[in-house]
Design a protein around this motif. Structure first.
Motif, mmCIF file in Angstrom:
data_model
loop_
_atom_site.group_PDB
_atom_site.id
_atom_site.type_symbol
_atom_site.label_atom_id
_atom_site.label_comp_id
_atom_site.label_asym_id
_atom_site.label_seq_id
_atom_site.Cartn_x
_atom_site.Cartn_y
_atom_site.Cartn_z
ATOM 1 N N GLU A 272 0.821 -1.314 0.071
ATOM 2 C CA GLU A 272 -0.112 0.080 0.023
ATOM 3 C C GLU A 272 0.788 1.000 -0.125
ATOM 4 O O GLU A 272 0.706 2.128 -0.687
ATOM 5 N N LYS B 114 -5.162 -1.532 -5.826
ATOM 6 C CA LYS B 114 -5.619 -0.563 -4.727
ATOM 7 C C LYS B 114 -6.679 -1.439 -4.202
ATOM 8 O O LYS B 114 -7.643 -1.864 -4.767
ATOM 9 N N GLU C 102 -4.623 -4.814 -1.277
ATOM 10 C CA GLU C 102 -3.115 -5.097 -1.181
ATOM 11 C C GLU C 102 -2.744 -6.163 -0.392
ATOM 12 O O GLU C 102 -1.768 -7.143 -0.891
#
Length: 434
Positions: A149, A364, A367
């Protein structure tokens, strides 16, 4: 508009950029990564004693020991479930820190319970070690979620993973010699009590994990599903998974090699531990080598070529199969030390290229789950090859001899690596030339 690093570009391929080489010491997230892999590496002092616990106390043969190890590490195959729990169901609007706190305490409690056990039976040892490995798996998944992330946002996935793996292998230096020494001189209760202290190191650096509150659960879960759907539609996911599985399927390592070292080659407990330390020192150098290579420009055939993640993956696969045949010479202490050092260096650099590739491809909002899926393929390869290797070595060791049985396993592993070659066409090199 350019895609962020690792998001899907034209024709389903991820776009690659080159990470900065500088280590920004103000990035306190490095402290969390170092502490996490420091703890995981130090936990390794228990694994050589666990091998001897199986062999000398539980009286397990090579085949039974392989099955014990397979059951003990089974939680590693369920990392995606733990990742999905963290990604889709935050605690107190946080996806990482609360779960890290609980998983760390659970891991320490499992080791403490092993230390407190009155008698060691297969059921007690296996049950508690499964609990321990659930905790270890969850901590690893959560740490990787933070890495992906934050790393994708700051274009530091390669840097973060180099520090993580470098720290882990540095601790192998301690856990290798320490594990061999403790197996020789300490009781199992004392070893497990000491190991219970190491996970607590992670708690002291949770403040370094920057985590913003997420939206309410329905929105978080929906975005998680969308992110995972995009991953499964990406051909890079399937090709990368197949390469990871085949490249890491090495049945000549793990349980088979331990029995080969201890029974056939006659290596002492301390020397086997020292080999792990050599592997650790070389692994640190391998992590540094990958950091140094990534993004470097080299002259090749009269042109300047940038060593991208995709290009390094290609080099990893192309040299992996022939290099693995060197293990056939693993016969004497000197050769064992030299081969361990060589593959500690090359093996870590190769592994990091694959890990960086998949980190960049993680979507996204998913993750931890996406990276855990890839890591589960790594673990499936290790789990399956360890189980198969122990079974084949135990079955063929007597009829054809232990040396021939080990050579057979080495050829098997090299053949699996060769099968990766046709899959490279699905992996974009991201090559930049001048």
């Amino acid at each position: 508009m350019a895609s962020p690093r690792g998001e899907i570009g034209p024709k389903g391929h991820p776009r690659y950029t080159i990470s900065s080489r500088r280590l920004p010491m103000r990035d306190k997230t490095f402290l969390f990564f170092i502490a996490t892999y420091l703890a995981q590496g130090l936990i390794g002092i228990a694994y050589e004693p666990i091998y001897y616990l199986q062999k000398d106390v539980l009286h397990l043969g090579v085949h039974e020991s392989g099955l014990f190890a397979a059951a003990m590490t089974l939680p590693f195959l369920f990392k995606p479930v733990l990742g999905a729990l963290s990604d889709a169901f935050p605690l107190w609007r946080r996806r990482r820190v609360p779960y890290l706190f609980l998983a760390t305490l659970g891991t320490a409690a499992g080791w403490a319970a092993l230390s407190a056990a009155e008698h060691y039976t297969v059921a007690i040892c296996l049950g508690l070690l499964i609990v321990v490995h659930i905790g270890i798996s969850f901590v690893d998944v959560l740490c990787d979620g933070v890495m992906v992330e934050r790393g994708k946002r700051l274009q530091k996935t390669g840097q973060y993973q180099s520090v993580q793996i470098g720290t882990l292998y540095l601790m192998l230096v301690v856990s290798g010699v320490g594990g061999g020494f403790l197996a020789e001189h300490a009781s199992y209760k004392a070893i497990f009590a000491l190991t219970a202290c190491f996970p607590l190191l992670i708690l002291f650096t949770l403040w370094a994990v920057e985590e913003k509150p997420v939206e309410d659960d329905p929105y978080t879960a929906r975005r998680f599903r969308e992110g995972m759907a995009s991953l499964f539609k990406n051909p890079i996911f399937w090709a990368s998974s197949a390469i990871i599985l085949l490249f890491n399927f090495k049945p000549y390592q793990g349980t088979a090699r331990f029995y080969y070292q201890a029974d056939t080659l006659g290596f002492s407990k301390v020397f086997i531990g020292a080999l792990s330390s050599i592997d650790g020192i070389s692994g640190v150098a391998g992590a540094g080598l990958y950091w140094w290579l990534l993004g470097r420009k080299v002259n090749f055939a009269g042109r300047s070529v940038t060593l991208t993640t995709g290009l390094l993956v290609r080099l990893t696969v192309l040299i992996g199969a022939p290099c693995s045949l060197i293990w056939i010479a693993y016969r004497t202490p000197a050769l064992a030390a030299a081969i361990t050092a060589l593959f500690g260096l090359l093996g870590v650099a190769m592994r990091l290229s694959l890990m960086d590739l998949v980190a960049q491809a993680c979507p996204k909002h998913g993750e931890a789950t996406a990276f855990a899926l890839f890591m589960s393929v790594f673990n499936l390869a290790a789990w399956g090859s360890n189980t198969l290797g122990a079974t084949l070595y135990g079955s063929f060791g007597a009829p054809i001899g232990e040396h021939a049985a080990m050579a057979l396993l080495i050829f098997f592993g090299s053949g699996c690596t060769l099968l990766c070659w046709p899959l490279l066409r699905y992996i974009p090199s991201g090559e930049k030339t001048a």
